[in-house]
Design a protein around this motif. Structure first.
Motif, PDB file in Angstrom:
ATOM      1  N   ALA A   6       0.920  -1.272  -0.210  1.00 54.63           N
ATOM      2  CA  ALA A   6      -0.028   0.062  -0.021  1.00 54.63           C
ATOM      3  C   ALA A   6       0.933   1.177  -0.146  1.00 54.63           C
ATOM      4  O   ALA A   6       0.729   2.257  -0.696  1.00 54.63           O
ATOM      5  CB  ALA A   6      -0.895  -0.048   1.405  1.00 54.63           C
ATOM      6  N   LEU A  42       0.948   4.210  -2.879  1.00 48.28           N
ATOM      7  CA  LEU A  42       0.822   5.527  -2.782  1.00 48.28           C
ATOM      8  C   LEU A  42       2.167   6.354  -3.077  1.00 48.28           C
ATOM      9  O   LEU A  42       2.232   7.694  -3.025  1.00 48.28           O
ATOM     10  CB  LEU A  42       0.626   6.037  -1.176  1.00 48.28           C
ATOM     11  CG  LEU A  42      -0.712   5.514  -0.665  1.00 48.28           C
ATOM     12  CD1 LEU A  42      -0.884   5.407   0.703  1.00 48.28           C
ATOM     13  CD2 LEU A  42      -1.834   6.546  -1.127  1.00 48.28           C
ATOM     14  N   CYS A  59      -0.062   8.577   6.759  1.00 47.73           N
ATOM     15  CA  CYS A  59      -1.555   8.553   6.479  1.00 47.73           C
ATOM     16  C   CYS A  59      -2.155   7.679   6.987  1.00 47.73           C
ATOM     17  O   CYS A  59      -3.310   7.450   6.781  1.00 47.73           O
ATOM     18  CB  CYS A  59      -1.447   8.600   4.820  1.00 47.73           C
ATOM     19  SG  CYS A  59      -0.773   6.896   4.205  1.00 47.73           S
ATOM     20  N   SER A  71      -2.674   4.522   5.937  1.00 46.67           N
ATOM     21  CA  SER A  71      -3.135   3.587   5.070  1.00 46.67           C
ATOM     22  C   SER A  71      -2.540   2.279   5.526  1.00 46.67           C
ATOM     23  O   SER A  71      -3.462   1.213   5.385  1.00 46.67           O
ATOM     24  CB  SER A  71      -2.576   3.750   3.442  1.00 46.67           C
ATOM     25  OG  SER A  71      -3.209   5.139   3.122  1.00 46.67           O
ATOM     26  N   SER A  76      -4.818   0.598   7.861  1.00 44.12           N
ATOM     27  CA  SER A  76      -6.304   0.502   7.316  1.00 44.12           C
ATOM     28  C   SER A  76      -6.214  -0.879   6.373  1.00 44.12           C
ATOM     29  O   SER A  76      -7.025  -1.745   6.567  1.00 44.12           O
ATOM     30  CB  SER A  76      -6.518   1.440   6.268  1.00 44.12           C
ATOM     31  OG  SER A  76      -6.907   2.561   6.840  1.00 44.12           O
ATOM     32  N   CYS A  92     -10.334   0.294  -2.273  1.00 39.73           N
ATOM     33  CA  CYS A  92      -9.807   1.323  -1.084  1.00 39.73           C
ATOM     34  C   CYS A  92      -8.741   0.827  -0.292  1.00 39.73           C
ATOM     35  O   CYS A  92      -8.705  -0.340   0.184  1.00 39.73           O
ATOM     36  CB  CYS A  92     -11.147   1.786  -0.374  1.00 39.73           C
ATOM     37  SG  CYS A  92     -10.874   2.778   0.894  1.00 39.73           S
ATOM     38  N   ILE A  93      -7.808   1.576  -0.223  1.00 39.23           N
ATOM     39  CA  ILE A  93      -6.633   1.365   0.788  1.00 39.23           C
ATOM     40  C   ILE A  93      -6.879   2.179   1.958  1.00 39.23           C
ATOM     41  O   ILE A  93      -6.006   2.060   3.045  1.00 39.23           O
ATOM     42  CB  ILE A  93      -5.254   1.504   0.289  1.00 39.23           C
ATOM     43  CG1 ILE A  93      -5.065   2.651  -0.187  1.00 39.23           C
ATOM     44  CG2 ILE A  93      -5.169   0.419  -1.011  1.00 39.23           C
ATOM     45  CD1 ILE A  93      -3.459   2.857  -0.759  1.00 39.23           C
ATOM     46  N   CYS A 145      -6.597   5.611   3.100  1.00 42.20           N
ATOM     47  CA  CYS A 145      -5.721   6.575   3.186  1.00 42.20           C
ATOM     48  C   CYS A 145      -6.673   7.877   3.567  1.00 42.20           C
ATOM     49  O   CYS A 145      -6.000   8.706   4.283  1.00 42.20           O
ATOM     50  CB  CYS A 145      -4.936   7.143   1.889  1.00 42.20           C
ATOM     51  SG  CYS A 145      -5.854   7.734   0.614  1.00 42.20           S
TER      52      CYS A 145
END
Lengths: 251, 138
Positions: A137, A141, A171, A173, A176, B90-91, B93
């Motif tokens: 990820a 990005l 961030c 991510s 997430s 979706c990751i 961010c």
């Protein structure tokens, strides 16, 4: 180019170069996975998406997430061998991440409720299964802050050279996408703490609530070409401003 | 493909009962967590006929800031319903929720996902539950 083959004796079609897991899921076949993400390149790390593939007189177990489809192959998603090996891999992963509810639930479906293996001797990041979803990820990005650090049983996820990173934007991510939710993120008045670094936060110009990190803001403004004031307010204050504007139009 | 009905918001009919919020929360989360509702009622002061309320939900912008800012093209317009939907790409961010000029997107840290109206695939539940006809599908 089109590829035709069979999954559980059902005819399916795919584009050349597509990965087996994506095709199978599109047709509604259920294959479990932990380290697969649609937006990120597959690497076959968790080995839970194992299926049995037969083509050209060969028969083998392979990770479907990074297996490119082959014309005429026969795929079986749930043979005793597949079940057995998935259960074994789940048991091994469970030793690394006993705290993950998602992993425990998946393991229980395969009859694995405890693990015969111990946790890794040194684990700076408890419950990490080293699937590298976070690393991928971060690469996607364009930040390239996360990587594998160390070798062998000392291998772990961390910032490059295990030192503070200029690249990490905070961030989150990585947190997430993590399948075991093992990456700690903490927002305080001082900033967002992640990977041992504290990133100063941009605060809402109206209420002072945290909006994003300063680095994330600077990077988004440079890359995305949206006006700077788009990044100045929190969700709630934006909605309240918009509602006032709408109200003045309606009444 | 022809678009299905669009969600029409009539703030002058809204009484602020928040049934729409509840309906949305129950459709999109287990247990009806109001924090996960994609439609939110905002108070808009008092008028001659009583308190005014506005229903705030995604406008499905033609040139959407959220779509522009997404680094993995995870926000995809459903051509059938016209809604911008959060896909599995979706990751998490959180940029989309930061840039939405109306604050109609909410980023949920626990889920690691933005929360936004997807028009329920063409048949918005909030409209079906609104007792005052303040949300309609046309």
């Amino acid at each position: 180019m089109e590829r035709r083959f069979k999954i559980n004796d059902i005819d399916v079609k795919a584009r050349a170069g597509e990965h087996l897991l994506d095709v199978a899921r599109r047709y509604g076949f259920e294959i479990p996975s932990l380290c697969h993400h649609e937006a990120l390149p597959p690497i076959g790390a968790c080995r839970i998406c194992l299926v049995e593939v037969a083509w050209g007189g060969r028969r083998e177990l392979c990770t479907s997430c990074n297996f490119e489809v082959i014309e005429g192959m026969q795929v079986t998603t749930d043979t005793p061998a597949v079940q057995h090996h998935r259960a074994m891999n789940l048991e091994l992963l469970l030793a690394r991440a006993p705290g993950s509810a998602r992993l425990r639930e998946l393991a229980a479906q395969y009859g694995v409720r405890r693990t015969r293996f111990g946790p890794p001797a040194t684990s700076p990041l408890p419950n990490c299964i080293l699937c590298e979803l976070c690393v991928r990820a971060c690469e996607q990005l364009g930040n390239h802050a996360l990587t594998m650090v160390g070798r062998g049983d000392k291998k772990r996820i961390g910032l490059a050279f295990n030192s503070p990173s200029e690249q990490c934007t905070g961030c989150a991510s990585c947190a997430s996408v993590c399948p075991t939710e093992c990456i700690p993120v903490k927002d305080t008045a001082a900033g967002r703490t992640i990977w041992g670094q504290t990133h100063p936060l941009v605060l809402c110009k109206v209420c002072g609530a945290p909006v994003m990190t300063e680095r994330q803001r600077a990077k988004a403004i440079a890359k995305k070409g949206l006006p700077e004031e788009y990044y100045d307010f929190c969700e709630s204050c934006k909605q309240s401003t918009a509602s006032k504007r709408f109200a003045s139009i309606v009444w | 493909m022809a678009r299905r009905g669009r969600l029409v918001i009539k703030p002058d009919r809204c009484t602020g009962c928040r049934t729409c919020e509840l309906a949305c929360a129950f459709v999109h989360s287990t247990g009806g967590l109001l924090g996960l509702s994609r439609i939110r009622i905002r108070e808009a002061g008092a008028g001659p006929e009583g308190d005014r309320h506005l229903q705030m939900t995604c406008l499905q912008c033609i040139e959407a800031a959220c779509v522009k800012v997404c680094p993995v093209d995870a926000l995809v317009r459903n051509e059938d319903t016209g809604a911008i939907e959060v896909s599995e790409r979706c990751i998490g961010c959180g940029l989309c929720a930061v840039v939405c000029p109306f604050g109609h997107m909410h980023f949920d840290r626990m889920l690691g996902r933005p929360i936004k109206c997807d028009l329920c695939g063409g048949a918005p539940t909030c409209a079906a539950f609104c007792p005052h006809g303040a949300l309609e599908v046309r």
